[in-house]
Design a protein around this motif. Structure first.
Motif, short mmCIF file in Angstrom:
data_model
loop_
_atom_site.label_atom_id
_atom_site.label_comp_id
_atom_site.label_asym_id
_atom_site.label_seq_id
_atom_site.Cartn_x
_atom_site.Cartn_y
_atom_site.Cartn_z
N VAL A 194 0.87 -1.17 0.00
CA VAL A 194 0.00 0.00 0.00
C VAL A 194 0.90 1.22 0.00
O VAL A 194 1.83 1.33 0.81
CB VAL A 194 -0.93 0.02 1.23
N THR A 195 0.64 2.12 -0.94
CA THR A 195 1.44 3.34 -1.10
C THR A 195 0.51 4.53 -1.15
O THR A 195 -0.63 4.43 -1.62
CB THR A 195 2.26 3.27 -2.41
N VAL A 196 1.00 5.68 -0.67
CA VAL A 196 0.24 6.92 -0.77
C VAL A 196 0.88 7.81 -1.82
O VAL A 196 2.10 7.97 -1.86
CB VAL A 196 0.19 7.64 0.59
N LEU A 197 0.06 8.36 -2.70
CA LEU A 197 0.52 9.24 -3.75
C LEU A 197 -0.10 10.62 -3.57
O LEU A 197 -1.22 10.75 -3.09
CB LEU A 197 0.12 8.71 -5.13
N ASP A 198 0.65 11.65 -3.98
CA ASP A 198 0.04 12.97 -4.03
C ASP A 198 -0.73 13.10 -5.33
O ASP A 198 -0.79 12.17 -6.15
CB ASP A 198 1.08 14.09 -3.85
N ARG A 199 -1.33 14.26 -5.57
CA ARG A 199 -2.22 14.42 -6.72
C ARG A 199 -1.47 14.31 -8.04
O ARG A 199 -2.07 14.00 -9.07
CB ARG A 199 -2.96 15.75 -6.62
N SER A 200 -0.15 14.52 -8.03
CA SER A 200 0.63 14.40 -9.25
C SER A 200 1.13 12.98 -9.48
O SER A 200 1.76 12.70 -10.50
CB SER A 200 1.81 15.36 -9.22
N GLY A 201 0.88 12.08 -8.51
CA GLY A 201 1.31 10.69 -8.66
C GLY A 201 2.62 10.37 -7.99
O GLY A 201 3.12 9.25 -8.13
N ARG A 202 3.22 11.30 -7.26
CA ARG A 202 4.47 11.05 -6.55
C ARG A 202 4.20 10.38 -5.21
O ARG A 202 3.26 10.75 -4.50
CB ARG A 202 5.24 12.34 -6.33
N ALA A 203 5.04 9.40 -4.87
CA ALA A 203 4.87 8.67 -3.61
C ALA A 203 5.16 9.57 -2.42
O ALA A 203 6.09 10.38 -2.44
CB ALA A 203 5.79 7.45 -3.58
N VAL A 204 4.37 9.41 -1.37
CA VAL A 204 4.55 10.13 -0.13
C VAL A 204 4.89 9.10 0.95
O VAL A 204 4.07 8.28 1.32
CB VAL A 204 3.27 10.90 0.27
N GLY A 205 6.13 9.11 1.44
CA GLY A 205 6.55 8.14 2.44
C GLY A 205 6.83 6.78 1.84
O GLY A 205 6.87 6.59 0.61
N ASP A 206 7.02 5.79 2.70
CA ASP A 206 7.38 4.45 2.29
C ASP A 206 6.15 3.58 2.07
O ASP A 206 5.10 3.80 2.67
CB ASP A 206 8.26 3.78 3.35
N ALA A 207 6.32 2.57 1.23
CA ALA A 207 5.25 1.60 1.00
C ALA A 207 5.09 0.70 2.22
O ALA A 207 6.04 0.47 2.97
CB ALA A 207 5.54 0.77 -0.24
N VAL A 208 3.89 0.20 2.44
CA VAL A 208 3.58 -0.68 3.55
C VAL A 208 3.16 -2.04 2.99
O VAL A 208 2.41 -2.11 2.01
CB VAL A 208 2.44 -0.09 4.41
#
Length: 390
Positions: A194-208
């Motif tokens: 599970v990954t979090v992306l900002d509105r431009s598609g860039r990852a925010v923090g590390d994947a879980v």
């Protein structure tokens, strides 16, 4: 009840998933103390004092009708492609065949800002299409609507304000089996993470870590992604893995709940349902006499869980009943055919279950021992169904 949660694998996602306050509500562009637009303004919609509840139904040939639950009036919309799959977010009904997905705006929706709520109504209409078919999921925030085709591992995010104005405007496309909007970010389930992306598609923090991500839902307490051994809940503080009890093999593969509530429900194989409290990070198993075809959590003071079992009965369990450790159960007679899709929707006061064959929609007062309050005859079979405005 089983309570068990562990910290997320890796660093916290560093989320800043704060929902916009009303003063910066994206549905009220330019609204301020110096403008003449009222608080909660939405272009092309009128604000109401109560939920503008409607039933949106599509027959097997794609003929689409909408029934106003307050007035009883019905009207026809444009015909859509004959649907083989469908999903709803409480405003938009998305239907798909093997080639493309159609988005229909039910023209009624609720915006819950926590301390107060806005109810809106506009003209219902068929908005447009996305060139991808197959089973589809839909989820929305105030700024984005996501469509996911899990069997293809593809997902897109659409601008919700544009969608409400009749335009299909893509803002993000990813390879994923789950894509959820939460605040101004996107929560993605793909490649056993599970990954979090900002509105431009860039990852925010590390994947879980999340093996076999499948099924997702947006709640008041966070975005939930189902995993083979439990779920990941992403919220403003970070991400938490919530494993199912040891030895569990009947993971839920989808979740359903009354809009915005923290507790969600999923079918537990052939034996009852799982409830996940996204705020408390805990699971609870609810037993059932028969296997369930669909289940959803009302998450009210009595902890009502509403389901359709394999005989076509509506089953209501009041999980907060202090006189019973397993919950007080009420059932109807069989109301829908015992096979085919279980078309179930809930709001704060009623549940609606549609019989695909006859087009009868039964309104259930789940708080009154599963009493059938009324039956609405749509006059045609139902292949896709949604309650909008909730």
């Amino acid at each position: 009840m089983n309570h068990r949660s562990t910290p997320a694998v890796g660093a916290a996602l560093g989320l800043t998933l704060l929902l916009a306050a009303c003063s910066t509500d994206p549905a009220t562009p330019g609204a301020s103390a110096t403008t003449d637009r009222p608080h909660g303004y939405v272009e092309g919609a009128r604000e109401a004092r109560e939920p503008q509840l409607r039933l949106l139904a599509v027959d097997p040939d794609g003929r689409t009708t909408i029934r106003d639950l307050l007035t009883g009036e019905s009207s026809a919309l444009d015909t859509v492609d004959a649907p083989t799959h469908a999903a709803t977010d409480g405003r938009f009904l998305v239907t798909s065949d093997d080639d493309r997905t159609t988005i229909t705006d039910g023209g009624a929706w609720t915006v819950d800002h926590g301390d107060h709520t806005h109810y809106y109504a506009a003209e219902p209409r068929v908005v447009g299409h996305v060139d991808r078919g197959g089973a589809v999921d839909v989820h929305s925030s105030e700024t984005a609507t996501t469509l996911t085709w899990p069997d293809h591992g593809e997902a897109v995010a659409l601008d919700r304000e544009a969608l409400g104005q009749g335009e299909v405007e893509e803002v993000l496309r990813v390879e994923a089996s789950v894509l959820l909007p939460f605040g101004d970010r996107f929560v993605v389930g793909a490649d056993d993470t599970v990954t979090v992306l900002d509105r431009s598609g860039r990852a925010v923090g590390d994947a879980v870590s999340c093996s076999e991500p499948a099924g997702g839902i947006v709640t008041r307490a966070g975005a939930v992604v189902g995993c083979s051994d439990g779920a990941v809940v992403a919220d403003e503080a970070g991400a938490t893995t919530v494993p199912l009890p040891d030895g569990t093999t009947d993971r839920p593969t989808s979740f359903a709940a009354r809009a915005g509530r923290p507790t969600v429900a999923g079918v537990a194989g052939n034996g009852g349902a799982w409830l996940l409290d996204a705020r408390e990070h805990s699971w609870r198993h609810v037993a059932s006499e028969r296997p369930l075809r669909a289940v959803t959590a009302v998450d009210d003071a009595d902890g009502h869980v509403v389901a359709v079992d394999d005989t076509g009965r509506v089953v209501v369990v009041a999980t907060a009943d202090p006189t019973s450790t397993s919950g007080r159960t009420a059932t109807t007679d069989p109301l829908v055919t015992a096979d085919g899709p279980a078309l179930l929707q809930v709001d704060a006061q009623r549940a609606y279950v549609a019989d695909p064959t006859t087009g009868s929609v039964h309104e259930i007062d789940f708080a009154d021992d599963a009493r059938v309050a009324r039956t609405i005859e749509l006059g045609h079979p139902v292949a896709a169904f949604a309650e909008v405005g909730r």
